[in-house]
Motif scaffolding. Structure first.
Motif, mmCIF file in Angstrom:
data_model
loop_
_atom_site.group_PDB
_atom_site.id
_atom_site.type_symbol
_atom_site.label_atom_id
_atom_site.label_comp_id
_atom_site.label_asym_id
_atom_site.label_seq_id
_atom_site.Cartn_x
_atom_site.Cartn_y
_atom_site.Cartn_z
ATOM 1 N N LEU A 29 44.513 27.211 28.894
ATOM 2 C CA LEU A 29 44.504 28.808 28.896
ATOM 3 C C LEU A 29 45.834 29.203 28.091
ATOM 4 O O LEU A 29 45.580 29.810 27.037
ATOM 5 N N TYR A 213 36.712 31.178 36.802
ATOM 6 C CA TYR A 213 35.505 31.438 36.160
ATOM 7 C C TYR A 213 34.960 32.956 35.896
ATOM 8 O O TYR A 213 34.712 33.602 34.955
ATOM 9 N N PHE A 216 36.998 35.210 33.732
ATOM 10 C CA PHE A 216 36.397 34.951 32.186
ATOM 11 C C PHE A 216 35.551 35.448 31.806
ATOM 12 O O PHE A 216 35.137 35.961 30.773
ATOM 13 N N GLU A 217 34.236 35.456 32.837
ATOM 14 C CA GLU A 217 32.990 35.803 32.521
ATOM 15 C C GLU A 217 32.794 37.263 32.677
ATOM 16 O O GLU A 217 31.911 37.913 32.158
ATOM 17 N N LYS A 223 37.455 38.615 29.302
ATOM 18 C CA LYS A 223 36.716 38.508 28.012
ATOM 19 C C LYS A 223 37.664 38.857 26.845
ATOM 20 O O LYS A 223 37.465 38.259 25.679
ATOM 21 N N ARG A 226 39.551 35.522 26.234
ATOM 22 C CA ARG A 226 38.630 34.476 25.538
ATOM 23 C C ARG A 226 38.411 34.995 24.050
ATOM 24 O O ARG A 226 38.439 34.141 23.237
ATOM 25 N N MET A 230 39.243 32.793 21.001
ATOM 26 C CA MET A 230 38.409 32.164 19.986
ATOM 27 C C MET A 230 38.972 32.662 18.662
ATOM 28 O O MET A 230 38.785 31.446 17.748
ATOM 29 N N SER A 249 47.998 35.681 30.036
ATOM 30 C CA SER A 249 47.953 34.190 30.278
ATOM 31 C C SER A 249 48.980 33.616 30.857
ATOM 32 O O SER A 249 48.976 32.686 31.710
ATOM 33 N N TYR A 294 37.783 23.681 29.554
ATOM 34 C CA TYR A 294 38.033 23.826 30.620
ATOM 35 C C TYR A 294 37.389 22.868 31.508
ATOM 36 O O TYR A 294 38.346 22.077 32.053
#
Lengths: 345, 385
Positions: A29, A213, A216-217, A223, A226, A230, A249, A294
């Motif tokens: 992370l 999970y 993050f989702e 988001k 994430r 990216m 983080s 992950y």
């Protein structure tokens, strides 16, 4: 080796592997969001466990002074910046947040005797003391050089690690501590005795992974993290602050680290410098996942735990050699199969 | 330019003046491991140097204490610095055997006596030209291992499993113990290793249990040695468990708790000073150390490791007062040479760990009085009579 021994070793390996998996996730992370290879990750494990132990021993944990000292340092920097930019109205808030809150915490610890509190409250107190170290370290050590190369960030990580280990020795002394178990229950499965605490470690790890999970989702902050991981520039164009993402983080990494420490301190003795080796094994797991995936990192960490457990049975003198040699074939395999992507901007 | 020259001259002058002022005092250089893996041994030693006398026979004594972070290279660097910059008359250190071994060459080359606080017999054996300058205060591992093996033979232990640190300490004990056990016809049926920072020793313990030994010897120091013991108890081991003298501090009892009941270990008499018979000459000296240390650092804070530093101080003040009587000037080669000879000639000096009777061949000089067997009972150390 009969079946019972094999099962006991597997149980031991999975328990340790669960902790390594949590740390591997935190490492992935932090690296994905900030490009920092976070060597001090393990120190949170030691600080979490030892802070809890000193609370239970009725001592004022040294972590309190560290939080306070770093709070003062951050206040000085932020106030200087605010003065520079003539944002005088921000100053009271800065002072209150960075100095006031640690003082409030100190006052609370002085007022009540932490040794007499119930265990869940002690655990919460330990977390409140250790978790702020994450964002504070980010603010002091990493935020000013957020755009530096991975190598520079790595060197800073080493410096932070060495500093924290030294402070750990100063705060908690050279000898280790154990904390009482959360539960004394144990279960018979076949011939093998399964300790409640061991089960708790695995269950808590799984719950934490599932919670991550969903974070993050499903949540906007998850988001945002994430998105930053990216594509940093793209995320910034969409209005996501890289600083906020980094701080978030680091907070999560500190939370995961401190919680892992509190989970395993009833099973094993934790020393001021135990964190490094635990973190390093999590790092091997994270490497298996290429510091990006992950699930693969978590699986790799479980593999490290199992490998460690079985090799300590067969060849205890070479245990660490076997575990850390794992990294060579993994690196070889990864560099042969993955396409190299340059992302140094 | 002129000002600079004057400044330089002034600096040189004060340096000379300062140096000559220092020369009149005895300088003792100390390098110990107050941080790093051996910190639990080095910290009580460091605390002890603050308790040692600062005036011997009216002569001021300076202790220059440096930390070598349990690292061999730093220990060597410290020794060079102490000799070259501080012009010390004697070196004390280091806490652990590897560091002490590395320091021998430098001390011997500078013809400066050195007193090690590490256990390894190799520090003073075999005696040669270099080791003539080297002394040590802790009991040799072999002496302690003999005590354990003796206790085992007296209590019908036939098979033993060994689990020790994967470092110099664990290896050293394995070498000494396996040698002596073989002579006394005790079978060693398992030999395992673990690391100080390990979080689990389940694998090693399962292997030991499957060998079914009468007793287990754990070769570790400080609180890390509690981990195998706790795992053995957790897996239901019923035999006798032996530890080494490396665990003799209060933290070990705190971490190990009830799992350590009945554990046996050899130790220096200072650990159970109050329980020694009054006829034992060591009792008085040991109690003096214990009360001084606990007055400064709190009740129950004393450990046997600090007492090695105390004994080094005893050896030194005895030898220094002899050399001063000869009228030699500290800081000179003659002073160091005489100090070495005086240390070597120490007779019947009572320390907190035993009675020193040194000779040209034996630079430790301890006899059987320097070790006792101790049992952990009711969360405290009990002398085994």
């Amino acid at each position: 080796m009969d079946l019972q021994i094999a099962l006991l070793l597997a149980q031991d390996g999975v328990t340790n592997g669960a902790i390594y998996a949590l740390l591997a996730l935190a490492l992935v992370l932090v690296f994905a969001v900030t490009r920092v290879i976070f060597i001090p990750q393990g120190e949170f494990v030691a600080f979490g466990a030892l802070t809890l132990a000193s609370l239970q021993a009725g001592k004022l944990p040294g972590t309190l002074w560290l939080v306070f000292g770093m709070g003062v340092a951050i206040t000085a920097i932020e106030v200087a910046l605010a003065l520079n930019e003539r944002h005088l109205r921000r100053i009271p808030l800065i002072v209150l947040f960075n100095c006031g809150l640690p003082l409030l915490l100190a006052g609370f610890l002085f007022a009540v005797s932490p040794a007499t509190l119930p265990l869940p409250v002690q655990v919460c107190l330990a977390l409140i003391l250790v978790v702020p170290l994450g964002p504070m370290i980010h603010r002091l050590a990493y935020q000013p050089i957020a755009e530096a190369s991975v190598l520079v960030l790595l060197i800073v990580s080493v410096a932070v690690h060495v500093t924290l280990v030294g402070l750990g020795l100063f705060f908690f002394g050279a000898e280790g501590s154990r904390t009482p178990a959360f539960t004394d229950n144990s279960f018979e499965i076949g011939d093998a005795l399964l300790q409640g605490q061991t089960l708790l470690v695995v269950v808590c790890s799984i719950v934490l992974i599932i919670a991550l999970y969903f974070f993050f989702e499903r949540t906007i902050y998850g988001k945002a993290l994430r998105a930053t991981a990216m594509n940093r520039t793209g995320a910034r164009l969409m209005g996501i602050s890289a600083t906020l993402a980094g701080r978030l983080s680091f907070t999560l990494a500190a939370l995961i680290g401190a919680f892992s420490g509190i989970l395993i301190s009833p099973i094993t003795t934790i020393y001021y410098d135990s964190g490094f080796l635990i973190g390093l094994k999590g790092f091997v797991g994270a490497i298996v996942g290429g510091l990006a995936s992950y699930p693969v990192a978590a699986a790799g960490a479980i593999l490290v735990g199992l490998l460690e457990s079985y090799s300590s049975f067969w060849a205890s003198a070479f245990k660490e050699v076997i575990v850390f040699t794992l990294i060579i074939p993994v690196l070889l395999w990864r560099s042969l199969t993955t396409r190299r992507i340059e992302e140094e901007d | 330019m002129k000002i600079q020259a004057v400044l330089a001259g002034w600096c040189a002058l004060t340096a000379i003046a300062g140096a000559s002022a220092v020369y009149a005092e005895v300088n003792i250089g100390v390098s110990l491991s107050a941080t790093g893996p051996a910190a639990s041994l080095g910290i009580p030693e460091k605390n002890t140097f603050a308790l040692l006398p600062t005036i011997i026979d009216g002569q001021k004594v300076n202790y220059i204490v440096l930390d070598d972070a349990s690292d061999t290279t730093t220990a060597v660097k410290n020794t060079k610095k102490l000799i070259a910059e501080n012009k010390v008359d004697v070196i004390v250190g280091s806490t652990i055997t590897p560091n002490s071994l590395a320091m021998i060459d430098i001390a011997a080359e500078a013809e400066t006596p050195m007193i090690s606080m590490a256990a390894g017999a190799r520090i003073i054996e075999p005696m040669d030209v270099k080791r003539a300058w080297v002394f040590k205060t802790p009991q040799n591992d072999a002496q302690m291992a003999t005590a354990i093996v003796e206790h085992m033979t007296n209590n019908n232990v036939n098979t033993v499993a060994y689990i020790g640190f994967a470092d110099a300490y664990g290896e050293g004990w394995w070498n000494e113990f396996s040698k002596i056990a073989e002579v006394r016809k005790i079978k060693v049926i398992a030999n395992e290793r673990f690391n100080r920072a390990d979080t689990s020793v389940t694998g090693q313990i399962l292997k030991i249990l499957s060998a079914k030994p009468d007793a287990v010897l754990i070769g570790g120091s400080g609180t890390p040695a509690a981990l195998p013991q706790k795992s053995l108890k957790e897996k239901g081991y019923k035999g006798t468990i032996y530890q080494t003298h490396g665990v003799a501090n209060a933290d070990f009892l705190r971490v190990c708790g009830k799992d350590c009941e009945g554990t046996l270990l050899p130790a220096g008499p200072v650990l159970v000073a109050a329980q020694l018979p009054d006829s034992n000459p060591i009792k008085k000296v040991a109690l003096e150390y214990v009360s001084k240390y606990e007055a400064a650092h709190g009740k129950g804070s004393v450990s046997t490791f600090g007492a090695h530093a105390w004994d080094a101080g005893k050896l030194l003040s005895n030898a220094i007062s002899q050399v001063l009587k000869k009228g030699l000037q500290p800081g000179t080669a003659e002073f160091r040479k005489a100090l070495r000879a005086a240390l070597e000639g120490t007779q019947n000096l009572i320390g907190a760990h035993g009675v020193f009777n040194l000779s040209a061949q034996d630079h430790l000089g301890f006899d059987q009085r320097a070790r006792v067997m101790v049992k952990i009972e009711g969360g405290d150390w009990k002398l085994v009579k």
